[in-house]
Design a protein around this motif. Structure first.
Motif, PDB file in Angstrom:
ATOM      1  N   THR A 161       0.839  -1.191   0.000  1.00  0.00           N
ATOM      2  CA  THR A 161       0.000   0.000   0.000  1.00  0.00           C
ATOM      3  C   THR A 161       0.872   1.238   0.000  1.00  0.00           C
ATOM      4  O   THR A 161       1.918   1.280   0.644  1.00  0.00           O
ATOM      5  CB  THR A 161      -0.936   0.039   1.229  1.00  0.00           C
ATOM      6  N   LEU A 162       0.437   2.219  -0.751  1.00  0.00           N
ATOM      7  CA  LEU A 162       1.171   3.466  -0.879  1.00  0.00           C
ATOM      8  C   LEU A 162       0.335   4.573  -0.262  1.00  0.00           C
ATOM      9  O   LEU A 162      -0.825   4.749  -0.619  1.00  0.00           O
ATOM     10  CB  LEU A 162       1.442   3.734  -2.357  1.00  0.00           C
ATOM     11  N   LYS A 163       0.900   5.299   0.669  1.00  0.00           N
ATOM     12  CA  LYS A 163       0.197   6.366   1.370  1.00  0.00           C
ATOM     13  C   LYS A 163      -0.053   7.552   0.430  1.00  0.00           C
ATOM     14  O   LYS A 163       0.726   7.792  -0.493  1.00  0.00           O
ATOM     15  CB  LYS A 163       1.054   6.823   2.543  1.00  0.00           C
ATOM     16  N   LYS A 164      -1.098   8.298   0.686  1.00  0.00           N
ATOM     17  CA  LYS A 164      -1.372   9.495  -0.111  1.00  0.00           C
ATOM     18  C   LYS A 164      -0.272  10.521   0.130  1.00  0.00           C
ATOM     19  O   LYS A 164       0.212  10.692   1.249  1.00  0.00           O
ATOM     20  CB  LYS A 164      -2.713  10.103   0.283  1.00  0.00           C
ATOM     21  N   SER A 165       0.134  11.189  -0.934  1.00  0.00           N
ATOM     22  CA  SER A 165       1.149  12.228  -0.826  1.00  0.00           C
ATOM     23  C   SER A 165       0.953  13.206  -1.976  1.00  0.00           C
ATOM     24  O   SER A 165       0.099  13.007  -2.838  1.00  0.00           O
ATOM     25  CB  SER A 165       2.549  11.613  -0.890  1.00  0.00           C
ATOM     26  N   GLN A 166       1.748  14.247  -2.007  1.00  0.00           N
ATOM     27  CA  GLN A 166       1.648  15.192  -3.120  1.00  0.00           C
ATOM     28  C   GLN A 166       2.070  14.538  -4.422  1.00  0.00           C
ATOM     29  O   GLN A 166       1.492  14.806  -5.471  1.00  0.00           O
ATOM     30  CB  GLN A 166       2.519  16.416  -2.851  1.00  0.00           C
ATOM     31  N   ALA A 167       3.054  13.694  -4.369  1.00  0.00           N
ATOM     32  CA  ALA A 167       3.526  13.003  -5.575  1.00  0.00           C
ATOM     33  C   ALA A 167       2.506  11.984  -6.060  1.00  0.00           C
ATOM     34  O   ALA A 167       2.384  11.739  -7.257  1.00  0.00           O
ATOM     35  CB  ALA A 167       4.861  12.323  -5.309  1.00  0.00           C
ATOM     36  N   ASN A 168       1.787  11.350  -5.121  1.00  0.00           N
ATOM     37  CA  ASN A 168       0.788  10.342  -5.463  1.00  0.00           C
ATOM     38  C   ASN A 168      -0.502  10.660  -4.696  1.00  0.00           C
ATOM     39  O   ASN A 168      -0.755  10.095  -3.643  1.00  0.00           O
ATOM     40  CB  ASN A 168       1.327   8.952  -5.100  1.00  0.00           C
ATOM     41  N   PRO A 169      -1.347  11.583  -5.238  1.00  0.00           N
ATOM     42  CA  PRO A 169      -2.500  12.072  -4.481  1.00  0.00           C
ATOM     43  C   PRO A 169      -3.554  11.013  -4.168  1.00  0.00           C
ATOM     44  O   PRO A 169      -4.262  11.120  -3.185  1.00  0.00           O
ATOM     45  CB  PRO A 169      -3.084  13.161  -5.369  1.00  0.00           C
ATOM     46  N   LYS A 170      -3.656   9.964  -4.966  1.00  0.00           N
ATOM     47  CA  LYS A 170      -4.655   8.929  -4.712  1.00  0.00           C
ATOM     48  C   LYS A 170      -4.157   7.834  -3.781  1.00  0.00           C
ATOM     49  O   LYS A 170      -4.941   7.099  -3.214  1.00  0.00           O
ATOM     50  CB  LYS A 170      -5.096   8.278  -6.029  1.00  0.00           C
ATOM     51  N   GLY A 171      -2.860   7.683  -3.663  1.00  0.00           N
ATOM     52  CA  GLY A 171      -2.323   6.557  -2.902  1.00  0.00           C
ATOM     53  C   GLY A 171      -2.523   5.292  -3.717  1.00  0.00           C
ATOM     54  O   GLY A 171      -2.465   5.322  -4.929  1.00  0.00           O
TER      55      GLY A 171
END
Length: 94
Positions: A63-73
């Motif tokens: 799982t990838l957390k939401k971030s500015q680089a990946n807004p959807k996670g």
């Protein structure tokens, strides 16, 4: 240990970017490209090629957390880490 020698200086038979075949372990017979070398753990991280669906499920997802680089996670595939002694460099065809 010599003062001039770095703590983790090791020499392997493969390097980053090499095409290799896994010769033992769970991923035996698979071919891939070396993405990174983990010198402290004596392991290589592989990007496997031509995997069957059953083998892809064995890798699993992360799982990838939401971030500015990946807004959807979301979910991304994990990389496969194999001990350096379990890989064999493939001969490149001319």
């Amino acid at each position: 240990m010599d003062k001039m020698t770095p703590k983790c200086q090791k020499i392997y038979h493969v390097k980053k970017g090499d095409l290799v075949e896994v010769i033992s372990g769970d991923w035996k017979g698979e071919k891939g490209k070396i993405v990174a070398i983990l010198k402290k753990k004596d392991r290589v991280v592989l990007e496997l090629q031509d995997l069957s669906d059953a083998k892809k499920q064995n890798i699993g997802m992360r799982t990838l957390k939401k971030s500015q680089a990946n807004p959807k996670g979301g979910l991304i595939e994990r990389s496969v880490s194999v001990h350096v002694s379990n890989v064999k460099k493939q001969e490149e065809k001319a």
